[in-house]
Each structure stands twice: as structure tokens, then as C-alpha cells.
Design a protein around this motif. Structure first.
Motif, mmCIF file in Angstrom:
data_model
loop_
_atom_site.group_PDB
_atom_site.id
_atom_site.type_symbol
_atom_site.label_atom_id
_atom_site.label_comp_id
_atom_site.label_asym_id
_atom_site.label_seq_id
_atom_site.Cartn_x
_atom_site.Cartn_y
_atom_site.Cartn_z
ATOM 1 N N VAL A 152 -45.899 38.934 21.753
ATOM 2 C CA VAL A 152 -46.442 37.581 21.644
ATOM 3 C C VAL A 152 -47.361 37.527 20.426
ATOM 4 N N GLY A 153 -47.001 36.663 19.469
ATOM 5 C CA GLY A 153 -47.712 36.615 18.180
ATOM 6 C C GLY A 153 -46.859 37.331 17.153
ATOM 7 N N THR A 154 -46.204 36.547 16.283
ATOM 8 C CA THR A 154 -45.262 37.140 15.320
ATOM 9 C C THR A 154 -45.844 37.014 13.915
ATOM 10 N N MET B 71 -42.101 36.492 20.027
ATOM 11 C CA MET B 71 -42.430 35.111 20.408
ATOM 12 C C MET B 71 -43.614 34.611 19.581
ATOM 13 N N ASP B 72 -43.567 33.352 19.193
ATOM 14 C CA ASP B 72 -44.716 32.740 18.519
ATOM 15 C C ASP B 72 -44.714 31.257 18.843
ATOM 16 N N ASN B 73 -45.922 30.654 18.875
ATOM 17 C CA ASN B 73 -45.952 29.205 19.143
ATOM 18 C C ASN B 73 -45.832 28.384 17.860
ATOM 19 N N ASP B 74 -45.636 29.066 16.735
ATOM 20 C CA ASP B 74 -45.374 28.369 15.473
ATOM 21 C C ASP B 74 -43.853 28.212 15.341
ATOM 22 N N LYS B 75 -43.382 27.001 15.660
ATOM 23 C CA LYS B 75 -41.926 26.759 15.740
ATOM 24 C C LYS B 75 -41.237 26.967 14.389
ATOM 25 N N ASP B 76 -41.891 26.509 13.311
ATOM 26 C CA ASP B 76 -41.276 26.635 11.972
ATOM 27 C C ASP B 76 -41.071 28.106 11.622
ATOM 28 N N LYS B 77 -42.085 28.910 11.955
ATOM 29 C CA LYS B 77 -42.000 30.343 11.661
ATOM 30 C C LYS B 77 -40.815 30.972 12.398
ATOM 31 N N ILE B 78 -40.671 30.607 13.672
ATOM 32 C CA ILE B 78 -39.589 31.197 14.483
ATOM 33 C C ILE B 78 -38.213 30.725 13.984
ATOM 34 N N ILE C 109 -49.408 41.952 23.202
ATOM 35 C CA ILE C 109 -50.170 40.806 22.695
ATOM 36 C C ILE C 109 -50.609 41.139 21.276
ATOM 37 N N ALA C 110 -50.109 40.353 20.307
ATOM 38 C CA ALA C 110 -50.425 40.628 18.889
ATOM 39 C C ALA C 110 -50.867 39.345 18.186
ATOM 40 N N VAL C 111 -51.608 38.512 18.924
ATOM 41 C CA VAL C 111 -52.075 37.248 18.332
ATOM 42 C C VAL C 111 -53.344 37.502 17.520
ATOM 43 N N GLY C 112 -53.728 36.517 16.734
ATOM 44 C CA GLY C 112 -54.913 36.667 15.892
ATOM 45 C C GLY C 112 -56.201 36.668 16.710
ATOM 46 N N THR C 113 -57.195 37.413 16.209
ATOM 47 C CA THR C 113 -58.523 37.441 16.834
ATOM 48 C C THR C 113 -59.560 37.187 15.735
ATOM 49 N N PRO C 114 -59.593 35.953 15.229
ATOM 50 C CA PRO C 114 -60.488 35.653 14.091
ATOM 51 C C PRO C 114 -61.960 35.695 14.499
ATOM 52 N N ALA D 281 -55.496 32.918 26.233
ATOM 53 C CA ALA D 281 -54.452 31.902 26.495
ATOM 54 C C ALA D 281 -53.129 32.601 26.823
ATOM 55 N N VAL D 282 -52.840 33.670 26.079
ATOM 56 C CA VAL D 282 -51.598 34.411 26.331
ATOM 57 C C VAL D 282 -51.661 35.072 27.713
ATOM 58 N N ALA D 283 -52.832 35.623 28.062
ATOM 59 C CA ALA D 283 -52.976 36.270 29.379
ATOM 60 C C ALA D 283 -52.665 35.274 30.497
ATOM 61 N N ASN E 89 -52.354 45.469 24.693
ATOM 62 C CA ASN E 89 -53.206 44.793 23.714
ATOM 63 C C ASN E 89 -53.034 45.456 22.355
ATOM 64 N N LYS E 90 -52.323 44.791 21.459
ATOM 65 C CA LYS E 90 -52.132 45.300 20.093
ATOM 66 C C LYS E 90 -53.139 44.619 19.169
ATOM 67 N N SER E 91 -53.546 43.397 19.547
ATOM 68 C CA SER E 91 -54.581 42.719 18.767
ATOM 69 C C SER E 91 -55.837 43.569 18.776
ATOM 70 N N ARG F 279 -51.276 49.277 7.577
ATOM 71 C CA ARG F 279 -51.873 48.634 6.404
ATOM 72 C C ARG F 279 -50.837 47.705 5.797
ATOM 73 N N GLU F 280 -51.249 46.462 5.530
ATOM 74 C CA GLU F 280 -50.313 45.548 4.865
ATOM 75 C C GLU F 280 -49.902 46.179 3.542
ATOM 76 N N GLY F 281 -48.633 46.017 3.182
ATOM 77 C CA GLY F 281 -48.137 46.622 1.949
ATOM 78 C C GLY F 281 -47.371 47.908 2.230
ATOM 79 N N PRO G 268 -63.613 42.712 7.114
ATOM 80 C CA PRO G 268 -64.770 41.818 7.252
ATOM 81 C C PRO G 268 -64.987 41.374 8.701
ATOM 82 N N LYS G 269 -63.892 40.966 9.363
ATOM 83 C CA LYS G 269 -64.080 40.444 10.724
ATOM 84 C C LYS G 269 -64.379 41.567 11.724
ATOM 85 N N ASP G 270 -63.803 42.739 11.505
ATOM 86 C CA ASP G 270 -64.032 43.825 12.460
ATOM 87 C C ASP G 270 -65.453 44.384 12.337
#
Ligand SMILES: NC(=O)c1ccc[n+]([C@@H]2O[C@H](COP(=O)([O-])OP(=O)(O)OC[C@H]3O[C@@H](n4cnc5c(N)ncnc54)[C@H](O)[C@@H]3O)[C@@H](O)[C@H]2O)c1
Length: 444
Positions: A6-8, A29-36, A82-87, A101-103, A118-120, A154-156, A265-267
Motif C-alpha cells: 500500500v503506497g506505490t 496499491m495507491d490512491n493516486d489513480k493517475d499513477k496507477i 505499508i509504504a505510504v509517506g510519513t511527512p 488511514a491504511v491501518a 511497516n515499511k514506512s 537509496r534513490e538512484g 531532514p524529516k527523520d
């Protein structure tokens, strides 16, 4: 195994694609329809080397599916990641709205025993909260285990990192869940990647402690760089000398404009908040953050040492992504630099091999190029913000001819001062030894 992610996003898409590549049946799965919809056509919304190739194979072989309905995933899976964002939230703590919300949605649709992973990146205590929410929401009586399995990619180099990680961390108090996680990562462990099984709280903290430690290394070397400038030492040599000590290691000791991205920064902020919340406040991490913010200002100050008034100056930026080999600009140092330049009345032109589209959404008024040279015409200065390999071996004679004034602020120390000065550039870097023999040429 049948797995739903959940969270793509950067993490969910890479994890889902790699788990499918390892032979699992995966629903992303993602709730962003365009992305899917785009993913169903094998159009990848992020730049990540190597991802498209393995995604196309798994889609073709029907091991990887893209969905928008979480119900379909929960009903068809033994394991939900669960791999959704945690800003960052209002007080800089991790905002867990998406995770919770996913839970709740998992609880609403559960129809059999389930392992939730929990992957987030989430603070200590989140796995237990997720389990409580699922148990409170579910209608039947099922065995639900929530595992902490933080992600270190790591991205990249995300595909390689997922397939050959330094470590796989599994935090669980359930032998059943442990067995399932061992099954998922069996081939990875067989390939020699170490797996550490621990309690949930330790697993959750390992992720934050790792990122905060790497951020600390960066801020530490940046403070050393400042001292180098004062005492006539060279931070690159200091870092190499330090890094030869096996207890220290050479990585994350590159001085410059500081760390950025969607994680450090966020972590760091979230860990500071956890310290306050549990009455164990950090002294070191607020300093790490402060140094990092100062490094951005230092880059501007270095430019201002050449042009005290930036109004009307045309400034070129090489590199917009927060680091090379990604199009991610979240918390990228380039954004702070551009904002400051625009506020000061400068004209900004920029080039990045893949992150221009994302940057244009934030700064629609700036112009972009199609290669590093294409933005330099008439520029008063060039700021190198991201150390893409594409910027390392360029024709600097051509660069000089194109620019109005040959001024370079190298925020990543990728060039040699002596070479640049000999070629006639006013070249300013971070913490490197000043040359006695070759002076800065005069600026027009
Ligand atoms: N990006 C990295 O390099 C990296 C590395 C390690 C860990 N992490 C952590 O992994 C997590 C995800 O990061 P990311 O960079 O992949 O984020 P991202 O923003 O790229 O992706 C998150 C995705 O979750 C989706 N989403 C949000 N709420 C949802 C919901 N209720 N249902 C379904 N989908 C939902 C979003 O639409 C988005 O596509 C974060 O906690 C992050 O800290 C990120």
C-alpha cells in the motif's frame, strides 16, 4: 507469497517490483489513480535506474499488478506492506495520518489471518498502534501481526539496494510473522544478505538512528570544512585521512551544501521530537540540523562574496535533484538557493539531467536547458549544487566562453581548485586549501 504493497511511491514501487521479481505475486496499491493507470501501461512515474526493465518482465508474467482498491489487495494477500509517506507534521514529528488511514482500511477489509509490515519510516510505538487500530476495526476474529521492516534503499540505486541490502531488519514479537518474513526474504538471505531479527521497538529505532547518524557525519565534516578555511587545511584531505580509519570509514564525509532529500531532514526532525516526547532530548541532533541549514546560507554567502548585490545578475544552476541519479527534489538544497536568488532579484537558469520537470512545478518562472552548456550564455555565475557525473568532465574552455563572467561556486567540491583557477575561473569551493600561487582572476 501473495503480497500487497500500500503506497506505490519511491519505496513501495521499488519494493513491490523487486518482491515480484523474486517470484511473489504482488499487488501495488495507491490512491493516486493517475499513477496507477500509468503504471498499468508500464510508465514509471519516478526516475530510478534499472526499475523499468524488471517491472515490465513481472507485469508481462502477471506477477505484478497495479490497483487502486485496497479491498482487492487485502482480500487476496497473506502479507500487506505499508509504504505510504510519513511527512513531517506541524511540530516536525512524523505525520502518521496516511499510515493510520491504511491501518483502518486494512481492518475494514480483513477476512483472514494477516501479517502487516511497516515499511514506512515510523516512530517507535507505531507498529503496536497499527495493530490496535486493525484489531479495533476488524469485524471477525483473525490473527494479525504487525512487523517493523524499515527500508534503507537509496534513490538512484534503489533496485540494487533492495536486492542486495547491507541488512534486512525484522522487528517482531511473533514466531508466525517471523517465519513468513524469513520466507519472503529467503532468496535474499541465501544470496548472502544479512538478516537481523529483533524486537519491534529496536527495529523502528534502527532506521531513525541510522539516518540521523549519517546526517551527523555530514554536518560534522561541514563544521570541519569551516575550520579548514580558517586554518588553511583542505577538508578533502582531512576526510580521506579520517576515512582511512576503519572505525570511521570514508562515506558521508563530503563537505558542501549539506544534506537534503525526503528522508534525512524529516527523520532527524522526527527523532528530535521522539527524544522530547519520551523525556530524553537530543543535544546533538538540533546542532546537526542547524549546521545543515547554515550550509545553504554559506553557499549564498560565497556567491555574495563575489556579487554583494544579486539584483539583475543571471545565475546558472547545475543540479536540482537532492542527489545524483534521482529526480526527487524534496528538501533539495537547490530549492533554497533558487528561492534566495529569485528573492534577491536575480535571473535563474537551471539544468538537471532528470529533475527539471519536478522543479518547474515549484518555480514555473525559471528557464531550463537541454544540456549543461545550454544555460550558460551571458551568466554572471554558475552554482554547482548536485554532483551528477555529467558535470565532472566538461569542456571548461567552452563554459568560460559562454559565461559573461567565469565565476563558479562548487557546492560539492567536484573540481580541482588549481585546474579551475589556471583556466581563468573565479572558483569557490567548501573548505579546501587556498592556493598561494594562482590568484582569483578579476571579475568583469
Ligand atoms: N524515498 C526514499 O528514499 C526512502 C527510503 C527509505 C524509507 N523511506 C520511507 O518510506 C516511506 C515512503 O516514502 P516514499 O519516498 O516512497 O514516499 P512517496 O511520497 O514517494 O510515496 C508514497 C505513496 O503513498 C501513497 N499514499 C498515501 N496515502 C495513501 C493511502 N492512504 N492509500 C494508498 N496510497 C497512499 C501516495 O499516493 C504515494 O504514491 C516514508 O515513510 C519514507 O520516509 C523512503
Amino acid at each position: 507469497m501473495k503480497i500487497t504493497i500500500v503506497g506505490t511511491g519511491y519505496v513501495g514501487l521499488v519494493a513491490g517490483t523487486c518482491l515480484a521479481d523474486l517470484g511473489n505475486d504482488v499487488f501495488c496499491m495507491d490512491n493516486d489513480k493517475d499513477k496507477i493507470e500509468a503504471l498499468k501501461r508500464c510508465e514509471i512515474p519516478i526516475y530510478e535506474p534499472g526499475l523499468k526493465d524488471i517491472l515490465e518482465i513481472s507485469v508481462k508474467e502477471k506477477r505484478l499488478h497495479f490497483i487502486t482498491d485496497i479491498k482487492e489487495g487485502v482480500k487476496n494477500s497473506e502479507v500487506i506492506y505499508i509504504a505510504v509517506g510519513t511527512p513531517p507534521g506541524e511540530n516536525h514529528e512524523a505525520d502518521l495520518t496516511n499510515v493510520m488511514a491504511v491501518a483502518r482500511e486494512i481492518g475494514q477489509h480483513i477476512s483472514g489471518d494477516l501479517v502487516v509490515v511497516n515499511k514506512s519510516t515510523v516512530p517507535v510505538g507505531t507498529a503496536r498502534k497499527v495493530k490496535k487500530i486493525i484489531q479495533e476495526t476488524m469485524k471477525g476474529s483473525y490473527e494479525v501481526d504487525v512487523v517493523s521492516n524499515p527500508e534503507f534503499l537509496r534513490e538512484g540505486s534503489a533496485v540494487k539496494d533492495f536486492m542486495s541490502p547491507d541488512r534486512i531488519i525484522i522487528g517482531t514479537d511473533s514466531p508466525r510473522a517471523q517465519k513468513i518474513m524469513e520466507k519472503i526474504y529467503r532468496s535474499s538471505v541465501r544470496a548472502g544478505n544479512p538478516m537481523m531479527v529483533t524486537d519491534i521497538e529496536s527495529a523502528e529505532l534502527i532506521k531513525y538512528a541510522s539516518n540521523a547518524f549519517l546526517a551527523t557525519k555530514i554536518s560534522f565534516i561541514n563544521e570541519i570544512a569551516r575550520l579548514c578555511e580558517k586554518v588553511g587545511a583542505d577538508v578533502k584531505k582531512v576526510a580521506v585521512g579520517m576515512g582511512l580509519d576503519k572505525r570511521i570509514g570514508p562515506r558521508f564525509l563530503q563537505a558542501g551544501i549539506g544534506y537534503g532529500g525526503s528522508c534525512f531532514p524529516k527523520d532527524v526532525k522526527a527523532l528530535i521530537q521522539s527524544g522530547i516526547q519520551y523525556d530524553s532530548p537530543f543535544s546533538i541532533l538540533p546542532a546537526v540540523e542547524k549546521i545543515n541549514e547554515e550550509q545553504r546560507q554559506l553557499a549564498i554567502d560565497k556567491l555574495k562574496s563575489v556579487y554583494p548585490d544579486l539584483k539583475g545578475k543571471k545565475i546558472a544552476i547545475w543540479g536540482l535533484a537532492f542527489k545524483p541519479r534521482t529526480d526527487d527534489i524534496r528538501e533539495a538544497p537547490s530549492l533554497i538557493v533558487i528561492e534566495h536568488l529569485l528573492e534577491s532579484g536575480a535571473e535563474v537558469v537551471a539544468f538537471d539531467p532528470v529533475a527539471q520537470k519536478n522543479t518547474e512545478k515549484i518555480f514555473p518562472g525559471i528557464s531550463f536547458g537541454h544540456d549543461p552548456y545550454s544555460i550558460l550564455s551571458g551568466c554572471d555565475a554558475l552554482i554547482v549544487v548536485t554532483e551528477w557525473n555529467e558535470f565532472r568532465d566538461l569542456d571548461f574552455e567552452r563554459v568560460k566562453l559562454l559565461m559573461k563572467s567565469p565565476v563558479i561556486i562548487d557546492c560539492r567540491n567536484i573540481y580541482e581548485k588549481e585546474d579551475m583557477r589556471k583556466q581563468g575561473f573565479t572558483y569557490i569551493d567548501f573548505g579546501r586549501k587556498e592556493l598561494k600561487t594562482v590568484d582569483n582572476p578579476k571579475i568583469n
